[in-house]
Design a protein around this motif. Sequence first.
Motif, mmCIF file in Angstrom:
data_model
loop_
_atom_site.group_PDB
_atom_site.id
_atom_site.type_symbol
_atom_site.label_atom_id
_atom_site.label_comp_id
_atom_site.label_asym_id
_atom_site.label_seq_id
_atom_site.Cartn_x
_atom_site.Cartn_y
_atom_site.Cartn_z
ATOM 1 N N MET A 1 0.822 -1.344 0.151
ATOM 2 C CA MET A 1 -0.019 0.038 -0.066
ATOM 3 C C MET A 1 0.855 1.357 -0.048
ATOM 4 S SD MET A 1 -2.546 1.446 2.954
ATOM 5 C CE MET A 1 -3.822 0.014 2.868
ATOM 6 N N THR A 2 0.909 2.200 -0.985
ATOM 7 C CA THR A 2 1.583 3.329 -0.887
ATOM 8 C C THR A 2 0.681 4.439 -0.046
ATOM 9 O OG1 THR A 2 0.117 4.175 -2.952
ATOM 10 C CG2 THR A 2 1.858 2.818 -3.530
ATOM 11 N N PHE A 3 1.524 5.610 0.214
ATOM 12 C CA PHE A 3 0.919 6.456 0.954
ATOM 13 C C PHE A 3 -0.124 7.099 0.173
ATOM 14 C CE2 PHE A 3 1.099 10.988 2.180
ATOM 15 C CZ PHE A 3 0.790 11.020 3.506
ATOM 16 N N ASP A 4 -0.200 7.373 -1.151
ATOM 17 C CA ASP A 4 -1.551 7.930 -1.799
ATOM 18 C C ASP A 4 -2.622 7.157 -1.647
ATOM 19 O OD1 ASP A 4 0.542 9.696 -2.554
ATOM 20 O OD2 ASP A 4 0.422 9.248 -4.825
ATOM 21 N N ILE A 5 -2.509 5.824 -1.746
ATOM 22 C CA ILE A 5 -3.555 4.881 -1.344
ATOM 23 C C ILE A 5 -4.223 4.998 -0.045
ATOM 24 C CG2 ILE A 5 -4.547 2.573 -1.316
ATOM 25 C CD1 ILE A 5 -2.517 1.977 -3.657
ATOM 26 N N LEU A 7 -3.904 7.629 1.755
ATOM 27 C CA LEU A 7 -4.631 8.899 2.199
ATOM 28 C C LEU A 7 -6.035 8.698 1.465
ATOM 29 C CD1 LEU A 7 -2.018 11.522 1.469
ATOM 30 C CD2 LEU A 7 -3.164 11.108 3.326
ATOM 31 N N PHE A 8 -6.106 8.177 0.375
ATOM 32 C CA PHE A 8 -7.622 7.946 -0.167
ATOM 33 C C PHE A 8 -8.499 7.069 0.676
ATOM 34 C CE2 PHE A 8 -10.379 5.119 -2.883
ATOM 35 C CZ PHE A 8 -10.956 6.289 -3.608
ATOM 36 N N LEU A 9 -8.020 5.896 1.218
ATOM 37 C CA LEU A 9 -8.837 5.283 2.018
ATOM 38 C C LEU A 9 -8.985 5.845 3.361
ATOM 39 C CD1 LEU A 9 -6.720 1.565 1.651
ATOM 40 C CD2 LEU A 9 -8.915 2.133 0.493
ATOM 41 N N ALA A 10 -8.112 6.613 3.798
ATOM 42 C CA ALA A 10 -8.523 7.266 4.965
ATOM 43 C C ALA A 10 -9.733 8.664 4.762
ATOM 44 C CB ALA A 10 -7.271 8.246 5.432
ATOM 45 N N GLN A 11 -9.686 9.000 3.654
ATOM 46 C CA GLN A 11 -10.760 9.714 3.283
ATOM 47 C C GLN A 11 -12.049 9.149 3.167
ATOM 48 O OE1 GLN A 11 -10.607 11.579 -0.567
ATOM 49 N NE2 GLN A 11 -12.328 12.523 -0.666
ATOM 50 N N ASP A 12 -12.043 8.134 2.592
ATOM 51 C CA ASP A 12 -13.185 7.317 2.598
ATOM 52 C C ASP A 12 -13.797 6.778 4.022
ATOM 53 O OD1 ASP A 12 -15.219 5.883 1.072
ATOM 54 O OD2 ASP A 12 -14.099 4.073 1.473
ATOM 55 N N GLY A 13 -12.674 6.379 4.798
ATOM 56 C CA GLY A 13 -13.123 5.996 5.862
ATOM 57 C C GLY A 13 -13.552 7.057 6.874
ATOM 58 N N ILE A 14 -13.207 8.636 6.826
ATOM 59 C CA ILE A 14 -13.805 9.480 7.469
ATOM 60 C C ILE A 14 -15.175 9.869 7.007
ATOM 61 C CG2 ILE A 14 -13.586 12.098 7.754
ATOM 62 C CD1 ILE A 14 -10.714 11.660 7.750
ATOM 63 N N VAL A 15 -15.519 9.862 5.778
ATOM 64 C CA VAL A 15 -16.749 10.211 5.219
ATOM 65 C C VAL A 15 -17.715 9.033 5.767
ATOM 66 C CG1 VAL A 15 -18.229 10.225 3.193
ATOM 67 C CG2 VAL A 15 -15.853 11.372 3.080
ATOM 68 N N ASN A 16 -17.360 7.866 5.667
ATOM 69 C CA ASN A 16 -18.423 6.542 6.177
ATOM 70 C C ASN A 16 -18.460 6.731 7.566
ATOM 71 O OD1 ASN A 16 -18.539 5.357 3.639
ATOM 72 N ND2 ASN A 16 -16.821 4.093 3.914
ATOM 73 N N ALA A 17 -17.560 7.023 8.334
ATOM 74 C CA ALA A 17 -17.432 7.350 9.916
ATOM 75 C C ALA A 17 -18.494 8.543 10.174
ATOM 76 C CB ALA A 17 -16.276 7.577 10.219
ATOM 77 N N ALA A 18 -18.462 9.385 9.307
ATOM 78 C CA ALA A 18 -19.337 10.497 9.713
ATOM 79 C C ALA A 18 -20.967 10.014 9.759
ATOM 80 C CB ALA A 18 -19.338 11.613 8.610
ATOM 81 N N ILE A 19 -21.465 9.225 8.718
ATOM 82 C CA ILE A 19 -22.601 8.565 8.662
ATOM 83 C C ILE A 19 -22.892 7.760 9.826
ATOM 84 C CG2 ILE A 19 -24.346 7.455 7.392
ATOM 85 C CD1 ILE A 19 -23.711 10.090 6.449
ATOM 86 N N PHE A 187 -11.875 19.636 -5.359
ATOM 87 C CA PHE A 187 -10.375 20.245 -5.174
ATOM 88 C C PHE A 187 -9.410 19.186 -4.766
ATOM 89 C CE2 PHE A 187 -12.811 20.737 -1.252
ATOM 90 C CZ PHE A 187 -11.637 20.315 -0.524
ATOM 91 N N VAL A 188 -8.160 19.438 -5.157
ATOM 92 C CA VAL A 188 -6.762 18.503 -5.196
ATOM 93 C C VAL A 188 -6.128 19.115 -3.758
ATOM 94 C CG1 VAL A 188 -4.823 17.752 -5.890
ATOM 95 C CG2 VAL A 188 -6.875 18.194 -7.535
ATOM 96 N N LEU A 189 -6.065 17.982 -2.769
ATOM 97 C CA LEU A 189 -5.332 18.303 -1.598
ATOM 98 C C LEU A 189 -3.974 17.396 -1.691
ATOM 99 C CD1 LEU A 189 -4.880 19.919 0.970
ATOM 100 C CD2 LEU A 189 -6.317 18.279 2.118
ATOM 101 N N GLY A 190 -3.201 17.779 -1.958
ATOM 102 C CA GLY A 190 -1.978 16.834 -2.204
ATOM 103 C C GLY A 190 -2.108 15.760 -3.330
ATOM 104 N N PRO A 191 -2.085 14.645 -2.823
ATOM 105 C CA PRO A 191 -2.265 13.496 -4.013
ATOM 106 C C PRO A 191 -3.637 12.913 -4.194
ATOM 107 C CG PRO A 191 -1.133 12.344 -1.871
ATOM 108 C CD PRO A 191 -1.362 14.020 -1.675
ATOM 109 N N ILE A 192 -4.475 13.738 -3.325
ATOM 110 C CA ILE A 192 -5.922 12.927 -3.282
ATOM 111 C C ILE A 192 -6.923 14.151 -3.921
ATOM 112 C CG2 ILE A 192 -5.664 11.439 -1.557
ATOM 113 C CD1 ILE A 192 -6.986 13.405 0.368
ATOM 114 N N LEU A 193 -7.915 13.697 -4.368
ATOM 115 C CA LEU A 193 -8.944 14.533 -5.098
ATOM 116 C C LEU A 193 -10.009 14.488 -3.990
ATOM 117 C CD1 LEU A 193 -10.069 16.190 -7.309
ATOM 118 C CD2 LEU A 193 -11.002 13.929 -8.131
#
Length: 344
Positions: A1-5, A7-19, A187-193
């Motif tokens: 797993m790369t750092f970019d991946i 970050l993407f998974l962390a973003q997805d986890g935060i959105v799911n966790a919010a719901i 918008f783009v923040l670092g390596p993630i959209l």
Amino acid sequence: MTFDIALFLAQDGIVNAAIYALIALALVLVFQVTRILFVPQGEFISYGALTLAALEAGQIPATIWILLGGAVASAVMTTARERARLGRLRIPAGQIALVAYALVVVALVTWLAPLKPSMWIAIPLTLALIVPLGPILYTTVFEGIARASNLTLLIAAVALHYALVGIGLLLFGAEGARAAPLSDAAFVLGPILITAQSVLVVLATAAIMVLLYVFFSRSIEGKALRATAISREGAKLVGIRPVHAGRLSFLFASAIGTVSGVLVASLTTFYYDSGFIVGLKGFVAAIIGGLASYPLAVAGALIVGFLESFSSFWLSSFKEVIVFALIIPVLLWRSLRAPHTERE
């Protein structure tokens, strides 16, 4: 797993966790006030998402019949209880207002839906249709058995869940639907959209949490709910009606569930039974919080969200199993720590 991946998974986890956090908060609130483990919480999400999608498509959502039928049933059952209590026929003014409200909303939706209203009109219409179902369900299903055992209340909640899923299949059909996003911006923040819809989900969750904190700490109604959660008998002694507290807690649960459905309606395709799985994951978060602590429930939602996101990368076929298996060590740990007492 790369750092970019990651970050993407962390973003997805935060959105799911919010719901999941919103669902967990609603479950804890209802359980603390009424002792009801509200299994059908996820149905508010699916009903809200499907209603919004129907309005966007220019269709009259079938939920108008649930609201109208539920309002009439609530009025009839409340009137019957009042007659048994007072010995004479008396229709409570609140129930008359509820039926009138349902008629007005149904007429408004029937008029506006074929016009394909904009998102900012469709969302209030969705809330107006689904949110009142919370207190209606409490009045028609749970109010008459409010003093029953926890097991009886759980059985009633499970039966209500199956009934709502069946009604959803009848009214919405087996095909899924998806709403348009509230915003197409990104918008783009670092390596993630990062999409604006994801940001809105997180911000809306944070705003609801703040509003709930202010409500429970500053308002009389919020303090009454807290008192009922601590001691129902004590709350009655100081003039707080458990029936009113129950309806109010279900109103909050339905509002939270409907807002959650509106927020995620554009993130995935929703079916008549999609809310059940989402609700179960919120239930896991609530269990981590012991069905008693709101901060721990939010922390549990973060754990569930991140676990689901990262397990979907490593073990995609088993991600649901991993999430639901999380409840086993939590229950075991709580069982070993909790004092064992004999109760009837």
